[in-house]
Design a protein around this motif. Structure first.
Motif, PDB file in Angstrom:
ATOM      1  N   ALA A 160      13.273   7.014   9.538  1.00 12.26           N
ATOM      2  CA  ALA A 160      13.185   8.262   8.781  1.00 12.26           C
ATOM      3  C   ALA A 160      11.796   8.433   8.163  1.00 12.26           C
ATOM      4  CB  ALA A 160      14.252   8.306   7.696  1.00 12.26           C
ATOM      5  N   ALA A 161      11.242   7.363   7.599  1.00 15.50           N
ATOM      6  CA  ALA A 161       9.915   7.436   6.987  1.00 15.50           C
ATOM      7  C   ALA A 161       8.840   7.677   8.036  1.00 15.50           C
ATOM      8  CB  ALA A 161       9.616   6.160   6.213  1.00 15.50           C
ATOM      9  N   ALA A 162       8.980   7.006   9.194  1.00 16.11           N
ATOM     10  CA  ALA A 162       7.999   7.189  10.259  1.00 16.11           C
ATOM     11  C   ALA A 162       8.003   8.628  10.765  1.00 16.11           C
ATOM     12  CB  ALA A 162       8.281   6.219  11.406  1.00 16.11           C
ATOM     13  N   ARG A 163       9.189   9.200  10.903  1.00 13.98           N
ATOM     14  CA  ARG A 163       9.287  10.586  11.387  1.00 13.98           C
ATOM     15  C   ARG A 163       8.763  11.574  10.352  1.00 13.98           C
ATOM     16  NH1 ARG A 163      15.247  10.381  14.448  1.00 13.98           N
ATOM     17  NH2 ARG A 163      14.535   9.052  16.177  1.00 13.98           N
ATOM     18  N   GLU A 164       9.035  11.305   9.083  1.00 12.70           N
ATOM     19  CA  GLU A 164       8.513  12.183   8.031  1.00 12.70           C
ATOM     20  C   GLU A 164       6.990  12.143   8.024  1.00 12.70           C
ATOM     21  OE1 GLU A 164       8.535  12.813   3.174  1.00 12.70           O
ATOM     22  OE2 GLU A 164       9.561  11.071   4.055  1.00 12.70           O
ATOM     23  N   ALA A 165       6.422  10.953   8.155  1.00 11.62           N
ATOM     24  CA  ALA A 165       4.960  10.813   8.184  1.00 11.62           C
ATOM     25  C   ALA A 165       4.367  11.584   9.357  1.00 11.62           C
ATOM     26  CB  ALA A 165       4.573   9.338   8.267  1.00 11.62           C
ATOM     27  N   ALA A 166       5.022  11.489  10.513  1.00 11.36           N
ATOM     28  CA  ALA A 166       4.532  12.208  11.691  1.00 11.36           C
ATOM     29  C   ALA A 166       4.548  13.714  11.452  1.00 11.36           C
ATOM     30  CB  ALA A 166       5.374  11.853  12.913  1.00 11.36           C
ATOM     31  N   ARG A 167       5.619  14.217  10.826  1.00 10.63           N
ATOM     32  CA  ARG A 167       5.710  15.661  10.547  1.00 10.63           C
ATOM     33  C   ARG A 167       4.602  16.099   9.587  1.00 10.63           C
ATOM     34  NH1 ARG A 167      11.353  14.527  10.413  1.00 10.63           N
ATOM     35  NH2 ARG A 167      11.306  14.412   8.136  1.00 10.63           N
ATOM     36  N   GLN A 180      -1.527   6.709   4.275  1.00  7.70           N
ATOM     37  CA  GLN A 180      -2.101   5.473   4.803  1.00  7.70           C
ATOM     38  C   GLN A 180      -2.696   5.706   6.191  1.00  7.70           C
ATOM     39  OE1 GLN A 180      -2.144   2.580   3.186  1.00  7.70           O
ATOM     40  NE2 GLN A 180      -2.168   0.891   4.649  1.00  7.70           N
ATOM     41  N   ILE A 181      -1.975   6.409   7.033  1.00  3.84           N
ATOM     42  CA  ILE A 181      -2.453   6.659   8.398  1.00  3.84           C
ATOM     43  C   ILE A 181      -3.674   7.574   8.371  1.00  3.84           C
ATOM     44  CG2 ILE A 181      -1.871   7.720  10.614  1.00  3.84           C
ATOM     45  CD1 ILE A 181       1.021   6.793  10.148  1.00  3.84           C
ATOM     46  N   GLU A 182      -3.649   8.585   7.494  1.00  3.09           N
ATOM     47  CA  GLU A 182      -4.795   9.495   7.379  1.00  3.09           C
ATOM     48  C   GLU A 182      -6.056   8.722   7.005  1.00  3.09           C
ATOM     49  OE1 GLU A 182      -6.235  13.432   4.806  1.00  3.09           O
ATOM     50  OE2 GLU A 182      -4.136  12.784   4.754  1.00  3.09           O
ATOM     51  N   GLN A 183      -5.925   7.774   6.092  1.00  2.00           N
ATOM     52  CA  GLN A 183      -7.088   6.973   5.710  1.00  2.00           C
ATOM     53  C   GLN A 183      -7.584   6.134   6.878  1.00  2.00           C
ATOM     54  OE1 GLN A 183      -8.708   7.398   2.750  1.00  2.00           O
ATOM     55  NE2 GLN A 183      -7.185   9.049   2.663  1.00  2.00           N
ATOM     56  N   ALA A 228       0.824  -1.199   0.000  1.00  2.00           N
ATOM     57  CA  ALA A 228       0.000   0.000   0.000  1.00  2.00           C
ATOM     58  C   ALA A 228       0.860   1.250   0.000  1.00  2.00           C
ATOM     59  CB  ALA A 228      -0.935  -0.003   1.216  1.00  2.00           C
ATOM     60  N   LEU A 229       2.017   1.187   0.664  1.00  2.00           N
ATOM     61  CA  LEU A 229       2.866   2.354   0.776  1.00  2.00           C
ATOM     62  C   LEU A 229       3.647   2.637  -0.496  1.00  2.00           C
ATOM     63  CD1 LEU A 229       4.233   1.922   4.406  1.00  2.00           C
ATOM     64  CD2 LEU A 229       2.454   3.459   3.603  1.00  2.00           C
ATOM     65  N   ARG A 230       3.575   1.760  -1.460  1.00  3.44           N
ATOM     66  CA  ARG A 230       4.254   2.008  -2.732  1.00  3.44           C
ATOM     67  C   ARG A 230       3.322   2.654  -3.745  1.00  3.44           C
ATOM     68  NH1 ARG A 230       7.342  -3.762  -2.483  1.00  3.44           N
ATOM     69  NH2 ARG A 230       9.067  -3.073  -1.164  1.00  3.44           N
ATOM     70  N   TRP A 231       2.175   3.113  -3.254  1.00  2.48           N
ATOM     71  CA  TRP A 231       1.236   3.809  -4.128  1.00  2.48           C
ATOM     72  C   TRP A 231       0.801   5.089  -3.446  1.00  2.48           C
ATOM     73  CZ3 TRP A 231      -3.560   5.877  -3.788  1.00  2.48           C
ATOM     74  CH2 TRP A 231      -4.175   6.228  -4.985  1.00  2.48           C
ATOM     75  N   ALA A 281       5.595  10.202   2.921  1.00  3.18           N
ATOM     76  CA  ALA A 281       4.337  10.787   2.457  1.00  3.18           C
ATOM     77  C   ALA A 281       3.291   9.703   2.232  1.00  3.18           C
ATOM     78  CB  ALA A 281       4.568  11.590   1.184  1.00  3.18           C
ATOM     79  N   GLN A 282       3.719   8.565   1.701  1.00  4.18           N
ATOM     80  CA  GLN A 282       2.793   7.454   1.488  1.00  4.18           C
ATOM     81  C   GLN A 282       2.294   6.898   2.831  1.00  4.18           C
ATOM     82  OE1 GLN A 282       4.192   4.551  -1.514  1.00  4.18           O
ATOM     83  NE2 GLN A 282       5.690   6.103  -2.110  1.00  4.18           N
ATOM     84  N   LEU A 283       3.202   6.833   3.803  1.00  2.00           N
ATOM     85  CA  LEU A 283       2.797   6.363   5.120  1.00  2.00           C
ATOM     86  C   LEU A 283       1.808   7.337   5.755  1.00  2.00           C
ATOM     87  CD1 LEU A 283       2.940   4.561   7.589  1.00  2.00           C
ATOM     88  CD2 LEU A 283       5.088   5.691   8.238  1.00  2.00           C
TER      89      LEU A 283
END
Length: 242
Positions: free
Chosen positions: A56-63, A25-28, A9-12, A20-22
């Motif tokens: 790094a991806a988790a922190r970017e998603a949180a930001r 996903q979390i927003e949905q 799912a995170l590759r789309w 950003a993909q994460l």
């Protein structure tokens, strides 16, 4: 859901970073899961494990989620990423920036503002109770006694009228429209005269609403908005009864 399905799912969609993909996903999940403010989305370690991503991806998603007003990070024991209370100012600030950048005509703003607040006036005049009347009169007293030098220091009577009408959609748009439409108030040479004029016009509108006279309140609003459009802050003519 398995880690493999999460990673898929995170590759789309393509072209977005993994963070950003994460975030998407979390927003949905917040929307479809009906998660309320305060709900724990997960710690940083849990997000990495659940979605198969790195720190790094988790922190970017949180930001990203924090910037959108959807989540807030809390440090320390029991911390993590939590669903946050929606912040109306994020929406209104974005709308103001968009409308300003798009070169919208102020006359269009006034036209929409008038149409929307007239709806609120009609509803409130038919439903206002003692508590609502007291709130409006208290706001007027704050406006009179506060000795403001610019309109931005005034309590927003228009916003309170819409808020009391019970329509949060109208409240959102009136906040944007009134703040954008009134930005020229600070340019007048005599702010004291302007503040006195504003207080008189607001008082007319409020007292008509409290009296349950929607038509009169709407008439006062139309005259008020037309005067602001023309930057004519002289007292309205006194009409003699015939």
């Amino acid at each position: 859901m398995s880690d493999d399905s999460n990673v898929a799912a995170l590759r789309w969609p393509a072209g977005k970073t993994l963070g950003a993909q994460l975030a998407h996903q979390i927003e949905q999940r917040i929307k479809t899961g009906g998660w309320q403010p305060g709900h724990l989305i997960g710690s940083e370690a849990a997000l990495c494990e659940t979605f198969g991503v790195g720190t790094a991806a988790a922190r970017e998603a949180a930001r990203i989620l924090e910037a959108r007003g959807l989540a807030v990070s809390r440090r320390g024991p029991g911390g993590g990423l939590f669903v946050s209370q929606p912040d109306q100012s994020l929406v209104t600030d974005a709308a103001r920036r968009y409308l300003s950048a798009s070169g919208v005509e102020r006359s269009d703003l006034f036209e929409v503002w008038l149409a929307l607040e007239q709806l609120a006036l009609a509803k409130l005049a038919a439903t206002i109770d003692t508590d609502g009347a007291d709130r409006l009169r208290t706001l007027l007293e704050r406006e009179r006694a506060g000795h403001p030098q610019t309109w931005t220091e005034l309590p927003n009577v228009h916003l309170e009228i819409v808020r009391l009408s019970g329509n949060p959609v109208l409240e959102l748009f009136i906040r944007v429209l009134s703040e954008l439409s009134l930005h020229t108030y600070g340019a007048v040479s005599d702010p004291r005269m302007l503040m006195a004029w504003l207080h008189s016009r607001h008082s007319e509108i409020v007292e008509a609403v409290i009296a349950g006279d929607a038509a009169l309140a709407q008439l006062h609003l139309r005259r008020y908005i037309e005067a602001v459009k023309q930057q004519d802050f002289s007292p309205p003519p006194i009409r003699e009864d015939t």
